[in-house]
Design a protein around this motif. Structure first.
Motif, PDB file in Angstrom:
ATOM      1  N   PHE A  92      58.309 -51.765  61.026  1.00 56.88           N
ATOM      2  CA  PHE A  92      57.471 -52.771  61.700  1.00 56.88           C
ATOM      3  C   PHE A  92      56.146 -52.170  62.147  1.00 56.88           C
ATOM      4  O   PHE A  92      55.087 -52.779  61.986  1.00 56.88           O
ATOM      5  CB  PHE A  92      58.228 -53.345  62.904  1.00 56.88           C
ATOM      6  CG  PHE A  92      57.328 -53.884  63.970  1.00 56.88           C
ATOM      7  CD1 PHE A  92      56.675 -55.091  63.773  1.00 56.88           C
ATOM      8  CD2 PHE A  92      57.120 -53.181  65.141  1.00 56.88           C
ATOM      9  CE1 PHE A  92      55.835 -55.582  64.739  1.00 56.88           C
ATOM     10  CE2 PHE A  92      56.284 -53.670  66.102  1.00 56.88           C
ATOM     11  CZ  PHE A  92      55.632 -54.865  65.903  1.00 56.88           C
TER      12      PHE A  92
ATOM     13  N   MET B 217      52.075 -53.366  61.169  1.00 54.04           N
ATOM     14  CA  MET B 217      51.171 -53.985  62.136  1.00 54.04           C
ATOM     15  C   MET B 217      49.742 -53.951  61.611  1.00 54.04           C
ATOM     16  O   MET B 217      49.425 -53.128  60.772  1.00 54.04           O
ATOM     17  CB  MET B 217      51.234 -53.238  63.473  1.00 54.04           C
ATOM     18  CG  MET B 217      52.327 -53.735  64.369  1.00 54.04           C
ATOM     19  SD  MET B 217      52.593 -52.633  65.724  1.00 54.04           S
ATOM     20  CE  MET B 217      51.060 -52.812  66.596  1.00 54.04           C
ATOM     21  N   GLN B 218      48.871 -54.841  62.112  1.00 55.95           N
ATOM     22  CA  GLN B 218      47.643 -55.034  61.375  1.00 55.95           C
ATOM     23  C   GLN B 218      46.691 -53.846  61.344  1.00 55.95           C
ATOM     24  O   GLN B 218      46.451 -53.331  60.290  1.00 55.95           O
ATOM     25  CB  GLN B 218      46.950 -56.353  61.727  1.00 55.95           C
ATOM     26  CG  GLN B 218      46.631 -57.198  60.505  1.00 55.95           C
ATOM     27  CD  GLN B 218      46.897 -56.498  59.183  1.00 55.95           C
ATOM     28  OE1 GLN B 218      46.034 -55.783  58.697  1.00 55.95           O
ATOM     29  NE2 GLN B 218      48.050 -56.659  58.559  1.00 55.95           N
ATOM     30  N   PRO B 219      46.155 -53.340  62.456  1.00 55.27           N
ATOM     31  CA  PRO B 219      45.636 -51.983  62.274  1.00 55.27           C
ATOM     32  C   PRO B 219      46.854 -51.080  62.251  1.00 55.27           C
ATOM     33  O   PRO B 219      47.603 -51.048  63.215  1.00 55.27           O
ATOM     34  CB  PRO B 219      44.771 -51.735  63.510  1.00 55.27           C
ATOM     35  CG  PRO B 219      44.820 -52.980  64.310  1.00 55.27           C
ATOM     36  CD  PRO B 219      45.916 -53.851  63.789  1.00 55.27           C
ATOM     37  N   MET B 220      47.094 -50.415  61.169  1.00 58.90           N
ATOM     38  CA  MET B 220      48.363 -49.699  60.967  1.00 58.90           C
ATOM     39  C   MET B 220      48.586 -48.664  62.063  1.00 58.90           C
ATOM     40  O   MET B 220      47.738 -47.823  62.318  1.00 58.90           O
ATOM     41  CB  MET B 220      48.314 -49.022  59.607  1.00 58.90           C
ATOM     42  CG  MET B 220      49.634 -48.513  59.136  1.00 58.90           C
ATOM     43  SD  MET B 220      49.611 -48.196  57.372  1.00 58.90           S
ATOM     44  CE  MET B 220      48.253 -47.082  57.188  1.00 58.90           C
ATOM     45  N   ASN B 221      49.726 -48.778  62.718  1.00 58.86           N
ATOM     46  CA  ASN B 221      49.989 -47.906  63.870  1.00 58.86           C
ATOM     47  C   ASN B 221      50.887 -46.763  63.442  1.00 58.86           C
ATOM     48  O   ASN B 221      52.111 -46.834  63.551  1.00 58.86           O
ATOM     49  CB  ASN B 221      50.644 -48.737  64.975  1.00 58.86           C
ATOM     50  CG  ASN B 221      50.462 -48.096  66.313  1.00 58.86           C
ATOM     51  OD1 ASN B 221      50.217 -46.896  66.389  1.00 58.86           O
ATOM     52  ND2 ASN B 221      50.583 -48.871  67.359  1.00 58.86           N
ATOM     53  N   LYS B 222      50.251 -45.670  62.975  1.00 59.35           N
ATOM     54  CA  LYS B 222      51.046 -44.568  62.443  1.00 59.35           C
ATOM     55  C   LYS B 222      51.789 -43.825  63.547  1.00 59.35           C
ATOM     56  O   LYS B 222      52.928 -43.420  63.387  1.00 59.35           O
ATOM     57  CB  LYS B 222      50.138 -43.582  61.705  1.00 59.35           C
ATOM     58  CG  LYS B 222      49.768 -44.037  60.323  1.00 59.35           C
ATOM     59  CD  LYS B 222      48.894 -43.004  59.659  1.00 59.35           C
ATOM     60  CE  LYS B 222      48.383 -43.524  58.337  1.00 59.35           C
ATOM     61  NZ  LYS B 222      47.417 -42.593  57.741  1.00 59.35           N
ATOM     62  N   GLU B 223      51.119 -43.677  64.684  1.00 59.44           N
ATOM     63  CA  GLU B 223      51.701 -42.841  65.736  1.00 59.44           C
ATOM     64  C   GLU B 223      52.975 -43.468  66.282  1.00 59.44           C
ATOM     65  O   GLU B 223      53.943 -42.775  66.572  1.00 59.44           O
ATOM     66  CB  GLU B 223      50.691 -42.643  66.859  1.00 59.44           C
ATOM     67  CG  GLU B 223      49.413 -41.971  66.433  1.00 59.44           C
ATOM     68  CD  GLU B 223      49.661 -40.573  65.898  1.00 59.44           C
ATOM     69  OE1 GLU B 223      50.555 -39.886  66.421  1.00 59.44           O
ATOM     70  OE2 GLU B 223      48.974 -40.193  64.933  1.00 59.44           O
ATOM     71  N   LEU B 224      52.960 -44.800  66.420  1.00 55.22           N
ATOM     72  CA  LEU B 224      54.141 -45.473  66.955  1.00 55.22           C
ATOM     73  C   LEU B 224      55.318 -45.324  65.993  1.00 55.22           C
ATOM     74  O   LEU B 224      56.448 -45.065  66.414  1.00 55.22           O
ATOM     75  CB  LEU B 224      53.833 -46.948  67.190  1.00 55.22           C
ATOM     76  CG  LEU B 224      54.875 -47.747  67.954  1.00 55.22           C
ATOM     77  CD1 LEU B 224      55.049 -47.153  69.333  1.00 55.22           C
ATOM     78  CD2 LEU B 224      54.469 -49.188  68.060  1.00 55.22           C
TER      79      LEU B 224
ATOM     80  N   LYS C  32      55.721 -42.915  63.919  1.00 50.52           N
ATOM     81  CA  LYS C  32      56.173 -41.522  64.009  1.00 50.52           C
ATOM     82  C   LYS C  32      57.117 -41.340  65.182  1.00 50.52           C
ATOM     83  O   LYS C  32      58.118 -40.637  65.094  1.00 50.52           O
ATOM     84  CB  LYS C  32      54.966 -40.592  64.188  1.00 50.52           C
ATOM     85  CG  LYS C  32      54.303 -40.173  62.921  1.00 50.52           C
ATOM     86  CD  LYS C  32      53.170 -39.242  63.245  1.00 50.52           C
ATOM     87  CE  LYS C  32      52.227 -39.143  62.069  1.00 50.52           C
ATOM     88  NZ  LYS C  32      51.054 -38.326  62.414  1.00 50.52           N
TER      89      LYS C  32
END
Ligand SMILES: [Zn+2]
Lengths: 132, 197
Positions: free
Chosen positions: A31, A35-42, A44
């Motif tokens: 998920f 998300m629209q601006p891709m949330n890489k840190e979350l 991770k």
């Protein structure tokens, strides 16, 4: 997504709650990528908790799940979005490169060989998770 | 894909791949994106690269914080909430039962994953934190991080506060003092004396 298999005799699966939680965390990581601006840190963060959860409870991740997580930075690898996968080399092999940190892994492309988990004689019984 | 979604993906992709452009130039180029080609960054094919060192834990946390503050929109986390309610339903109703034992429910909520739950603060030492409501995104040893309805991100300490989770017709109160464990280790820990939920 996360496959649930039990090697015990009998249909009851031990540590079922752990598997359910792992499954949920894996979906949450997917998920976060979508998300629209891709949330890489979350994403991770979710995969990292998933890894430590499996470690603490002595549960092994299925190899197909394990191969979608970067070994170095815990990023979820989806070909085309967060990683590139190419077939090259003299003994043919797929090279999966993480776009977050640039580490790569090679997997041999051999039709005859199969993973231990994929061989039909090694599966004792498959436990279906009941849908309500 | 719908149009607005596709556009924003393209914008993001261009921003990543185009070597240092000022923002005004970028906007100009994005306007006539379909008429003019854009020079993309060409990655040099590999000679020996230095292996990057692993990030320290502190840096990881700082990155997470920055990423969270960038998108703090309550509506964006709607799928996560939906997923969580499905997950809890699957855990609670084992074997097609329709009624829930209260004892079972206690243990389930102590051991279940709380990312994505809708939570509200009932009592706290800080008066201004009371009555805040939102969904949990990340959870650490001493903190919950939640997205509130006003599109802001709040850190709430677990200690000295009481939380409440409402799920369908169940209302669960959580005492924060007993909850000070990392989420990945909560499953293995045994709670010695339950406080009635
Ligand atoms: Zn990586």
């Amino acid at each position: 997504m996360g496959k649930k298999k039990g090697n015990q005799s009998g249909a009851h699966l031990q540590k079922k709650d752990v598997y359910q939680r792992l499954n949920y965390l894996y979906q949450a990581a997917h998920f976060a990528i979508s998300m629209q601006p891709m949330n890489k840190e979350l994403s991770k963060y979710y995969t990292r908790t998933m890894k430590t959860l499996a470690q603490k409870n002595v549960v092994r991740l299925h190899p197909h799940v394990k191969r979608t997580i970067c070994k170095h930075c815990d990023l979820l690898l989806i070909p085309g979005v967060t990683c590139t996968s190419r077939n090259k080399g003299k003994p043919k092999q797929t090279v999966v490169t993480c776009q977050g940190c640039g580490t790569f892994r090679r997997y041999l492309l051999n039709i005859d060989s199969k993973l231990w988990h994929d061989k039909p004689e090694n599966i004792a019984n498959v436990v279906m998770c009941n849908k309500s | 894909m719908e149009e607005p979604k596709g556009l924003s993906f393209v914008e993001q992709f261009v921003k990543e791949k185009v070597p240092d452009l000022s923002e005004k130039k970028l906007e100009k180029q994005l306007v006539n994106l379909y008429q003019k080609p854009i020079l993309l960054l060409c990655e040099k094919s590999g000679k020996v690269k230095k292996k990057k060192q692993k990030k320290s834990l502190r840096q990881c946390k700082a990155d997470l914080k920055r990423a969270l503050t960038q998108n703090s929109n309550y509506a964006e986390y709607e799928p996560l909430r939906k997923m969580w309610s499905e997950y809890i339903r699957e855990v609670l109703y084992v074997g097609g039962k329709k009624q829930v034992d209260m004892k079972m429910a206690q243990e389930v909520f102590l051991k279940a994953d709380l990312h994505g739950a809708v939570i509200s603060v009932v009592l706290s030492n800080c008066k201004h934190l009371e009555k805040t409501k939102g969904t949990i995104i990340t959870e650490s040893k001493n903190m919950f991080q939640i997205v509130t309805l006003k599109n802001t991100i709040r850190n709430i300490p677990k200690k000295n506060s009481v939380f409440e989770i409402i799920f369908e017709n169940l209302r669960v109160t959580i005492f924060g003092d007993q909850f000070c464990i990392k989420p990945s280790q909560r499953l293995t820990k045994k709670f010695k004396n339950y406080i009635p939920v």
